[in-house]
Design a protein around this motif. Structure first.
Motif, PDB file in Angstrom:
ATOM      1  N   LEU A 214       0.861  -1.181   0.000  1.00  0.00           N
ATOM      2  CA  LEU A 214       0.000   0.000   0.000  1.00  0.00           C
ATOM      3  C   LEU A 214       0.901   1.235   0.000  1.00  0.00           C
ATOM      4  O   LEU A 214       1.387   1.647   1.045  1.00  0.00           O
ATOM      5  CB  LEU A 214      -0.939  -0.014   1.203  1.00  0.00           C
ATOM      6  CG  LEU A 214      -1.752  -1.302   1.383  1.00  0.00           C
ATOM      7  CD1 LEU A 214      -2.647  -1.199   2.612  1.00  0.00           C
ATOM      8  CD2 LEU A 214      -2.565  -1.615   0.137  1.00  0.00           C
ATOM      9  N   PHE A 215       1.109   1.822  -1.168  1.00  0.00           N
ATOM     10  CA  PHE A 215       2.153   2.827  -1.317  1.00  0.00           C
ATOM     11  C   PHE A 215       1.837   4.099  -0.540  1.00  0.00           C
ATOM     12  O   PHE A 215       0.720   4.629  -0.605  1.00  0.00           O
ATOM     13  CB  PHE A 215       2.351   3.174  -2.792  1.00  0.00           C
ATOM     14  CG  PHE A 215       3.589   3.981  -3.044  1.00  0.00           C
ATOM     15  CD1 PHE A 215       4.833   3.385  -2.969  1.00  0.00           C
ATOM     16  CD2 PHE A 215       3.511   5.338  -3.313  1.00  0.00           C
ATOM     17  CE1 PHE A 215       6.000   4.133  -3.172  1.00  0.00           C
ATOM     18  CE2 PHE A 215       4.658   6.087  -3.524  1.00  0.00           C
ATOM     19  CZ  PHE A 215       5.913   5.478  -3.447  1.00  0.00           C
ATOM     20  N   PRO A 216       2.827   4.634   0.201  1.00  0.00           N
ATOM     21  CA  PRO A 216       2.611   5.870   0.956  1.00  0.00           C
ATOM     22  C   PRO A 216       2.607   7.091   0.034  1.00  0.00           C
ATOM     23  O   PRO A 216       3.606   7.413  -0.600  1.00  0.00           O
ATOM     24  CB  PRO A 216       3.815   5.905   1.911  1.00  0.00           C
ATOM     25  CG  PRO A 216       4.878   5.119   1.215  1.00  0.00           C
ATOM     26  CD  PRO A 216       4.166   4.065   0.428  1.00  0.00           C
ATOM     27  N   SER A 217       1.492   7.756  -0.012  1.00  0.00           N
ATOM     28  CA  SER A 217       1.339   8.943  -0.861  1.00  0.00           C
ATOM     29  C   SER A 217       0.026   9.620  -0.490  1.00  0.00           C
ATOM     30  O   SER A 217      -0.687   9.159   0.410  1.00  0.00           O
ATOM     31  CB  SER A 217       1.343   8.541  -2.341  1.00  0.00           C
ATOM     32  OG  SER A 217       1.272   9.673  -3.179  1.00  0.00           O
ATOM     33  N   THR A 218      -0.284  10.705  -1.179  1.00  0.00           N
ATOM     34  CA  THR A 218      -1.577  11.369  -1.002  1.00  0.00           C
ATOM     35  C   THR A 218      -2.439  11.076  -2.227  1.00  0.00           C
ATOM     36  O   THR A 218      -2.008  11.273  -3.361  1.00  0.00           O
ATOM     37  CB  THR A 218      -1.408  12.880  -0.834  1.00  0.00           C
ATOM     38  OG1 THR A 218      -0.686  13.139   0.375  1.00  0.00           O
ATOM     39  CG2 THR A 218      -2.764  13.573  -0.751  1.00  0.00           C
ATOM     40  N   TYR A 219      -3.655  10.624  -1.969  1.00  0.00           N
ATOM     41  CA  TYR A 219      -4.567  10.219  -3.040  1.00  0.00           C
ATOM     42  C   TYR A 219      -5.760  11.165  -3.081  1.00  0.00           C
ATOM     43  O   TYR A 219      -6.327  11.515  -2.039  1.00  0.00           O
ATOM     44  CB  TYR A 219      -5.030   8.777  -2.816  1.00  0.00           C
ATOM     45  CG  TYR A 219      -3.871   7.792  -2.829  1.00  0.00           C
ATOM     46  CD1 TYR A 219      -3.466   7.175  -4.008  1.00  0.00           C
ATOM     47  CD2 TYR A 219      -3.162   7.507  -1.654  1.00  0.00           C
ATOM     48  CE1 TYR A 219      -2.392   6.287  -4.025  1.00  0.00           C
ATOM     49  CE2 TYR A 219      -2.089   6.627  -1.662  1.00  0.00           C
ATOM     50  CZ  TYR A 219      -1.717   6.023  -2.852  1.00  0.00           C
ATOM     51  OH  TYR A 219      -0.642   5.159  -2.862  1.00  0.00           O
ATOM     52  N   ALA A 220      -6.106  11.592  -4.283  1.00  0.00           N
ATOM     53  CA  ALA A 220      -7.221  12.533  -4.471  1.00  0.00           C
ATOM     54  C   ALA A 220      -8.538  11.783  -4.373  1.00  0.00           C
ATOM     55  O   ALA A 220      -9.221  11.533  -5.372  1.00  0.00           O
ATOM     56  CB  ALA A 220      -7.087  13.235  -5.816  1.00  0.00           C
ATOM     57  N   VAL A 221      -8.908  11.407  -3.156  1.00  0.00           N
ATOM     58  CA  VAL A 221     -10.124  10.632  -2.913  1.00  0.00           C
ATOM     59  C   VAL A 221     -10.856  11.220  -1.712  1.00  0.00           C
ATOM     60  O   VAL A 221     -10.246  11.851  -0.849  1.00  0.00           O
ATOM     61  CB  VAL A 221      -9.799   9.141  -2.669  1.00  0.00           C
ATOM     62  CG1 VAL A 221      -9.239   8.494  -3.929  1.00  0.00           C
ATOM     63  CG2 VAL A 221      -8.808   8.991  -1.508  1.00  0.00           C
ATOM     64  N   LYS A 222     -12.160  10.974  -1.654  1.00  0.00           N
ATOM     65  CA  LYS A 222     -12.978  11.426  -0.530  1.00  0.00           C
ATOM     66  C   LYS A 222     -13.931  10.311  -0.129  1.00  0.00           C
ATOM     67  O   LYS A 222     -14.365   9.515  -0.970  1.00  0.00           O
ATOM     68  CB  LYS A 222     -13.767  12.675  -0.916  1.00  0.00           C
ATOM     69  CG  LYS A 222     -12.886  13.904  -1.158  1.00  0.00           C
ATOM     70  CD  LYS A 222     -13.724  15.125  -1.455  1.00  0.00           C
ATOM     71  CE  LYS A 222     -12.853  16.357  -1.657  1.00  0.00           C
ATOM     72  NZ  LYS A 222     -13.663  17.578  -1.922  1.00  0.00           N
ATOM     73  N   PRO A 223     -14.252  10.240   1.176  1.00  0.00           N
ATOM     74  CA  PRO A 223     -15.105   9.153   1.655  1.00  0.00           C
ATOM     75  C   PRO A 223     -16.458   9.083   0.956  1.00  0.00           C
ATOM     76  O   PRO A 223     -16.994   7.987   0.747  1.00  0.00           O
ATOM     77  CB  PRO A 223     -15.268   9.469   3.145  1.00  0.00           C
ATOM     78  CG  PRO A 223     -14.107  10.318   3.486  1.00  0.00           C
ATOM     79  CD  PRO A 223     -13.800  11.116   2.265  1.00  0.00           C
ATOM     80  N   ASP A 224     -17.020  10.256   0.585  1.00  0.00           N
ATOM     81  CA  ASP A 224     -18.355  10.247  -0.020  1.00  0.00           C
ATOM     82  C   ASP A 224     -18.308  10.081  -1.536  1.00  0.00           C
ATOM     83  O   ASP A 224     -19.353  10.092  -2.193  1.00  0.00           O
ATOM     84  CB  ASP A 224     -19.098  11.544   0.329  1.00  0.00           C
ATOM     85  CG  ASP A 224     -18.332  12.783  -0.109  1.00  0.00           C
ATOM     86  OD1 ASP A 224     -17.144  12.655  -0.468  1.00  0.00           O
ATOM     87  OD2 ASP A 224     -18.917  13.888  -0.077  1.00  0.00           O
ATOM     88  N   GLN A 225     -17.099   9.939  -2.093  1.00  0.00           N
ATOM     89  CA  GLN A 225     -16.972   9.825  -3.546  1.00  0.00           C
ATOM     90  C   GLN A 225     -16.250   8.564  -4.005  1.00  0.00           C
ATOM     91  O   GLN A 225     -16.502   8.075  -5.112  1.00  0.00           O
ATOM     92  CB  GLN A 225     -16.224  11.049  -4.101  1.00  0.00           C
ATOM     93  CG  GLN A 225     -16.949  12.366  -3.872  1.00  0.00           C
ATOM     94  CD  GLN A 225     -16.138  13.558  -4.369  1.00  0.00           C
ATOM     95  OE1 GLN A 225     -15.048  13.401  -4.909  1.00  0.00           O
ATOM     96  NE2 GLN A 225     -16.673  14.765  -4.186  1.00  0.00           N
ATOM     97  N   THR A 226     -15.357   8.037  -3.171  1.00  0.00           N
ATOM     98  CA  THR A 226     -14.517   6.909  -3.586  1.00  0.00           C
ATOM     99  C   THR A 226     -14.670   5.754  -2.604  1.00  0.00           C
ATOM    100  O   THR A 226     -14.373   5.917  -1.409  1.00  0.00           O
ATOM    101  CB  THR A 226     -13.037   7.331  -3.629  1.00  0.00           C
ATOM    102  OG1 THR A 226     -12.915   8.583  -4.308  1.00  0.00           O
ATOM    103  CG2 THR A 226     -12.205   6.274  -4.349  1.00  0.00           C
TER     104      THR A 226
END
Length: 395
Positions: A214-226
């Motif tokens: 599980l690669f450490p990074s920032t992901y453009a995701v949101k709980p209500d969308q992804t």
């Protein structure tokens, strides 16, 4: 009794007839000659205060120098030539930085690597001088290149974290990542379901084990969308993409991630990673125990803390790599390694003699390497001395 002067055969003044001018003159001549030959005691006495003053000045200067070194090159809050490198001003071009969790040195090392600050040591000094620094939160931050350490700390202390994405810090375990998803709003049932079915998302070489993938990074995701499963899939895809870019053969990928995860959990400074990679390779080559505490802690379900004699002696723990445990690598990675740790494994330092490392200062992360057991024992003794001088420290 009249004191005899050194080097003078003193018999007393010559006797002359009373009222003799010549006699008095002769007497004065003898006395003058004798005074001329006396040591200059007054001159010596006048030099003593100067010598005492000079010694006092040297003592004060030595004390100030020691105090300056102890305080990272600062004297009464002012920089001296001994201070660590630091930029001036509030910086230049904007840059997005992933601020890690941890103490001032952990944050400073990351900012120094990104050229936000000139050195981790300067950041630590500014961090300790700012009472608001303790409230700094990890996350994605908008900063500037080449900021002074003080301005960097001040900006971070405002805690204007970009919460638009989901961040996996370097060195996080699967359990920590799962909890982070839940804490940031993903329903626990969805997160649990995503990890229960994770084997279907992993490449075959992972053998169904998600740790390290599980690669450490920032992901453009949101709980209500992804959905949580999609977030997990993105993390795995990022790891696979990096391994492809580094041309790591499929049959070596799990091994590379295991070694990189060990380095990720042990290294505090970027320059230490390739040397640790070399030490791991050297020990494996001669069938020596790795003796890496971070692995044993992982097997105990912890990421920090001390180890008891019983824990060190428990060979039934497959992650115990001590001399009373298991030789070779642990069965899986122990955390999510960064790109820097993976690259270190792929390009270890050219040092066939290094076999040991020991972090001798838990606050700064200073690590010393050794070629022999005797040298390593000295480094371990230095660590124990630091721990005695800093009781109860927990970074």
């Amino acid at each position: 009794m009249t004191e005899a002067l050194p080097g003078v055969n003193y018999q007393g003044p010559p006797r002359h007839a009373s009222g003799s001018r010549g006699g008095r003159g002769d007497h004065r001549d003898v006395q003058t000659s004798r005074r001329d030959r006396r040591p200059n005691r007054r001159s010596k006495r006048s030099r003593r205060p100067l010598i005492v003053a000079a010694v006092a000045v040297l003592v004060v200067l030595g004390a100030l120098g020691a105090w300056t070194v102890k305080n990272d090159g600062y004297l009464f809050g002012l920089r001296t030539p001994l201070a660590a490198a630091d930029y001036e001003g509030t910086g230049g071009e904007p840059v997005t930085v992933e601020v890690p969790s941890g103490n001032g040195y952990t944050i400073g090392a990351e900012l120094a690597e990104q050229d936000v600050v000139a050195s981790a040591a300067a950041f630590v000094h500014a961090f300790n001088a700012n009472p608001d620094a303790a409230a700094i939160q990890p996350g994605t931050r908008e900063m500037r290149l080449q900021m002074s350490a003080a301005s960097a700390v001040e900006l971070l202390a405002q805690n204007e974290v970009d919460r638009s994405g989901f961040t996996v810090p370097e060195g996080y375990t699967v359990d920590q990542i799962k909890q982070s998803l839940i804490d940031q709003g993903w329903p626990q049932a969805d997160v649990d379901a995503a990890f229960e079915d994770i084997a279907s998302l992993l490449p075959p070489e992972a053998d169904g084990e998600p740790e390290g993938w599980l690669f450490p990074s920032t992901y453009a995701v949101k709980p209500d969308q992804t959905p949580a499963a999609e977030v997990v899939q993105q993390m795995i895809a990022e790891t696979t993409s990096l391994l492809d870019a580094l041309e790591v053969p499929a049959d070596q990928r799990e091994t590379v991630l295991i070694k990189a995860s060990l380095i990720e959990r042990e290294a505090r400074m970027a320059e230490d990673r390739p040397i640790m990679a070399a030490a791991i390779e050297n020990r494996l080559a001669v069938d020596e125990w790795l003796g890496i505490d971070a692995s044993l802690l992982y097997g105990l379900g912890r990421t920090s803390g001390g180890l008891t004699s019983a824990e060190l002696a428990d060979g039934s723990n497959p992650y115990n790599l001590s001399v009373r445990g298991n030789k070779g690598l642990p069965p899986t990675p122990i955390a999510s390694p960064s790109r820097a740790s993976i690259e270190a494994v792929m390009n270890p330092a050219d040092d066939p003699e290094v076999f040991f490392w020991c972090t001798v200062n838990l606050e700064t992360g200073e690590t010393k390497f050794a070629n022999t057991q005797a040298e390593h024992d000295e480094n371990v003794a230095e660590l124990h001395a630091w721990m005695e001088a800093n009781p109860g420290w927990n970074g």
